[in-house]
Design a protein around this motif. Structure first.
Motif, PDB file in Angstrom:
ATOM      1  N   SER A  54       0.874  -1.108   0.182  1.00  0.00           N
ATOM      2  CA  SER A  54       0.132  -0.117   0.102  1.00  0.00           C
ATOM      3  C   SER A  54       0.941   1.021   0.067  1.00  0.00           C
ATOM      4  N   LEU A  70       1.914   7.812   1.795  1.00  0.00           N
ATOM      5  CA  LEU A  70       0.530   7.782   1.722  1.00  0.00           C
ATOM      6  C   LEU A  70      -0.151   8.183   0.853  1.00  0.00           C
ATOM      7  N   ASN A  72      -1.127   6.670  -2.080  1.00  0.00           N
ATOM      8  CA  ASN A  72      -2.317   5.727  -2.482  1.00  0.00           C
ATOM      9  C   ASN A  72      -3.539   5.875  -1.585  1.00  0.00           C
ATOM     10  N   TYR A  73      -3.153   6.034  -0.439  1.00  0.00           N
ATOM     11  CA  TYR A  73      -4.496   6.362   0.554  1.00  0.00           C
ATOM     12  C   TYR A  73      -5.072   7.675   0.129  1.00  0.00           C
ATOM     13  N   LEU A  76      -6.873   7.339  -2.902  1.00  0.00           N
ATOM     14  CA  LEU A  76      -8.214   6.577  -2.765  1.00  0.00           C
ATOM     15  C   LEU A  76      -9.373   7.505  -2.299  1.00  0.00           C
ATOM     16  N   LEU A  77      -8.966   8.079  -0.956  1.00  0.00           N
ATOM     17  CA  LEU A  77      -9.689   8.812  -0.397  1.00  0.00           C
ATOM     18  C   LEU A  77     -10.517  10.028  -1.219  1.00  0.00           C
ATOM     19  N   MET A 281      -3.140   1.037  -4.892  1.00  0.00           N
ATOM     20  CA  MET A 281      -4.286   1.510  -4.381  1.00  0.00           C
ATOM     21  C   MET A 281      -5.292   0.495  -3.883  1.00  0.00           C
ATOM     22  N   ALA A 284      -4.186  -0.378  -0.438  1.00  0.00           N
ATOM     23  CA  ALA A 284      -4.434   0.721   0.468  1.00  0.00           C
ATOM     24  C   ALA A 284      -5.765   0.397   0.816  1.00  0.00           C
ATOM     25  N   ALA A 285      -6.712   0.116  -0.243  1.00  0.00           N
ATOM     26  CA  ALA A 285      -8.093  -0.196   0.154  1.00  0.00           C
ATOM     27  C   ALA A 285      -8.410  -1.252   1.261  1.00  0.00           C
ATOM     28  N   ILE A 288      -7.350  -0.360   4.578  1.00  0.00           N
ATOM     29  CA  ILE A 288      -8.487   0.459   5.354  1.00  0.00           C
ATOM     30  C   ILE A 288      -9.500  -0.354   5.671  1.00  0.00           C
TER      31      ILE A 288
END
Length: 315
Positions: A54, A70, A72-73, A76-77, A281, A284-285, A288
């Motif tokens: 991630s 961070l 990718n996070y 994604l958000l 990504m 990262a998902a 989460i």
């Protein structure tokens, strides 16, 4: 001053003094080691690897790229599709909850109250969807719900209703996915409730019969309260696993459409990783989702302990 008699056993309270490990403690490790190795290889190892991915840029076609922190996070958000998929996953959990608890419980109770050959036949027929491969069930429903030649539209046409595009209409697609998934969930949980009914306290049931209690009063005040632990367990499993249960039906029937109304976070992770090759990504998902359920589980454990302490203090 009195001195203890020779050979008397010390009456020191428990919990005081040095802790002495049990001599049997060391004997458990040879039995636990294979399980711990498999647990790390199949669960915690991949989870740790996913967490590492991630933070990297990787498209699955070459070696993992550089460290992106961070990013990718953050990407994604910023995507509205991920937030909508997370909301749809919650909606699936709420919609499937009655089919995981209330419906199978009452089916199991009705069959339990009428034992015999007919009850066994009904139970076998209800359990049949569990035995069929999920993909085969989804493909069958795709043919049945075809807007031009599907059997469902042929049946409703007999009573004068117009044909519908069940999977292409945003108003009906989510309901269809929930109902198709609910058939298997209800059947499997009905079997678990049947197992729980076999452990009921027979003395209370006999006492209710001696008191001339009706079948509804016995069910309402004796049977259902004794099933509350099974209901809590199946309800929690439904909330956690609802998104995974609908994954196959979403993938085969709608691919997340129309307009994303049947999307969920697990299908979003799949498309990011294996259709768009956005491995960072997708990881990262997944991280989460794992963090969310870990925090929810921790909150549930703390809440349960707090309730137990409060109930113990009130006694």
């Amino acid at each position: 001053m009195l001195s203890p008699a020779p050979g008397a056993v010390s009456a020191a309270p428990r919990g005081r003094g040095p802790h002495r490990p049990s001599p049997r403690a060391g004997r458990a490790w040879p039995y636990l080691t294979p399980l711990l190795v498999l647990l790390f290889a199949w669960v915690y190892g991949p989870a740790l690897f996913t967490g590492v991915l991630s933070f990297l840029e990787w498209n699955l076609t070459g070696a993992p790229g550089g460290f992106v922190g961070l990013e990718n996070y953050a990407r994604l958000l910023r995507e509205p599709e991920f937030g909508r998929a997370a909301g749809q996953t919650m909606l699936y959990a709420v919609a499937l909850l009655p089919f995981s608890t209330i419906v199978p419980m009452f089916l199991a109770i009705m069959l339990w109250q009428r034992p015999g050959r007919a009850s066994t036949v009904y139970r076998s027929l209800l359990f049949l969807p569990v035995m069929v491969a999920p993909v085969a069930v989804a493909v069958s429903w795709r043919f049945l719900l075809n807007p031009l030649q599907g059997l469902v539209n042929e049946v409703i046409g007999v009573v004068g209703l117009p044909p519908m595009n069940w999977l292409g209409n945003p108003a009906s697609a989510l309901i269809v996915i929930v109902l198709v998934t609910a058939a298997k969930v209800t059947a499997f949980n009905m079997l678990l409730y049947s197992a729980a009914l076999s452990t009921l306290d027979r003395r209370t049931l006999q006492a209710a019969r001696l008191e001339s209690a009706s079948a509804w009063e016995t069910t309402r005040f004796i049977v259902i309260p004794q099933l509350h632990k099974t209901t809590i367990l199946l309800g929690l499993l439904s909330i956690v696993l609802a998104g995974q249960w609908v994954f196959t039906n979403v993938s085969v029937l709608t691919q997340g459409g129309p307009d994303g109304v049947t999307d969920n976070v697990y299908y979003r992770i799949y498309t990011l990783g294996f259709e768009f090759f956005e491995t960072g990504m997708a990881s990262a998902a997944a991280a989460i989702v794992l963090l969310f359920f870990a925090l929810a589980s921790l909150g549930w454990v703390l809440l349960t302990r707090s309730n137990l302490r409060r109930s113990s203090a009130n006694r």
